[in-house]
Scaffold this active site. Sequence first.
Site, PDB file in Angstrom:
ATOM      1  N   ARG A  22      74.555  90.219 125.055  1.00 50.23           N
ATOM      2  CA  ARG A  22      75.055  91.290 124.175  1.00 50.23           C
ATOM      3  C   ARG A  22      75.821  90.692 123.000  1.00 50.23           C
ATOM      4  O   ARG A  22      75.710  91.170 121.875  1.00 50.23           O
ATOM      5  CB  ARG A  22      75.979  92.257 124.932  1.00 50.23           C
ATOM      6  CG  ARG A  22      75.297  93.079 126.010  1.00 50.23           C
ATOM      7  CD  ARG A  22      74.306  94.120 125.492  1.00 50.23           C
ATOM      8  NE  ARG A  22      72.972  93.692 125.241  1.00 50.23           N
ATOM      9  CZ  ARG A  22      72.005  93.425 126.128  1.00 50.23           C
ATOM     10  NH1 ARG A  22      72.240  93.496 127.419  1.00 50.23           N
ATOM     11  NH2 ARG A  22      70.802  93.077 125.743  1.00 50.23           N
ATOM     12  N   GLU A  69      73.275  89.385 120.728  1.00 46.40           N
ATOM     13  CA  GLU A  69      72.624  90.516 120.085  1.00 46.40           C
ATOM     14  C   GLU A  69      73.485  91.075 118.944  1.00 46.40           C
ATOM     15  O   GLU A  69      72.963  91.472 117.894  1.00 46.40           O
ATOM     16  CB  GLU A  69      72.375  91.598 121.138  1.00 46.40           C
ATOM     17  CG  GLU A  69      71.588  92.785 120.665  1.00 46.40           C
ATOM     18  CD  GLU A  69      71.336  93.754 121.807  1.00 46.40           C
ATOM     19  OE1 GLU A  69      70.165  94.110 121.987  1.00 46.40           O
ATOM     20  OE2 GLU A  69      72.293  94.139 122.526  1.00 46.40           O
ATOM     21  N   SER A  91      85.309  79.149 109.715  1.00 45.47           N
ATOM     22  CA  SER A  91      85.396  78.001 110.607  1.00 45.47           C
ATOM     23  C   SER A  91      85.407  78.429 112.070  1.00 45.47           C
ATOM     24  O   SER A  91      86.040  79.414 112.440  1.00 45.47           O
ATOM     25  CB  SER A  91      86.672  77.208 110.312  1.00 45.47           C
ATOM     26  OG  SER A  91      86.792  76.124 111.202  1.00 45.47           O
TER      27      SER A  91
END
Length: 164
Positions: free
Chosen positions: A104, A107, A130
């Site tokens: 997830r 995703e 960063s």
Amino acid sequence: MPEQQRLASLDSSTASRLPAYSQTLFEAKTEKGLTFEAIAQHLGRSEVAVAGLFYGQVQASAEDVDKLSELLSVPKEAIAKQMMGFPDRGRAGPMPPVEPLIYRLYEIVQNYGYAFKAVMNEKFGDGIMSAICFNTTVDKEVDETGASWVVITLKGKWLPFARF
């Protein structure tokens, strides 16, 4: 009735990809019944950084090793050399991830990565966030309906691309 505290432990399918000390730390953590939050308070670090130490993704200081050894009753010699060496980051799991929660997060970056990039570029210019000069937190919020929400904060220094 209060919710019973559950502890993160080391999954056997992941163990082979992690440093040898990871199993030692996770076993001691479980035996002592400690959360990453409790260990983080003892070390004076964030709970995500401490979890990163356990997974071999964060380099430990001598102070971290001393405090972990004391708190977890693990011999310092069993963990010091490896934990204070240079981490071999990014090997803890396959790509793309197969663990549902980690997928997830992957995703989210797939779906919103370009949107994040566009907004950051508009706010900061041409550059990157960063992941080295960086910190992160994970918090829990409960809304008015009683539903739990995860709040993940990613804070990284802005690094503008250099002109050459």
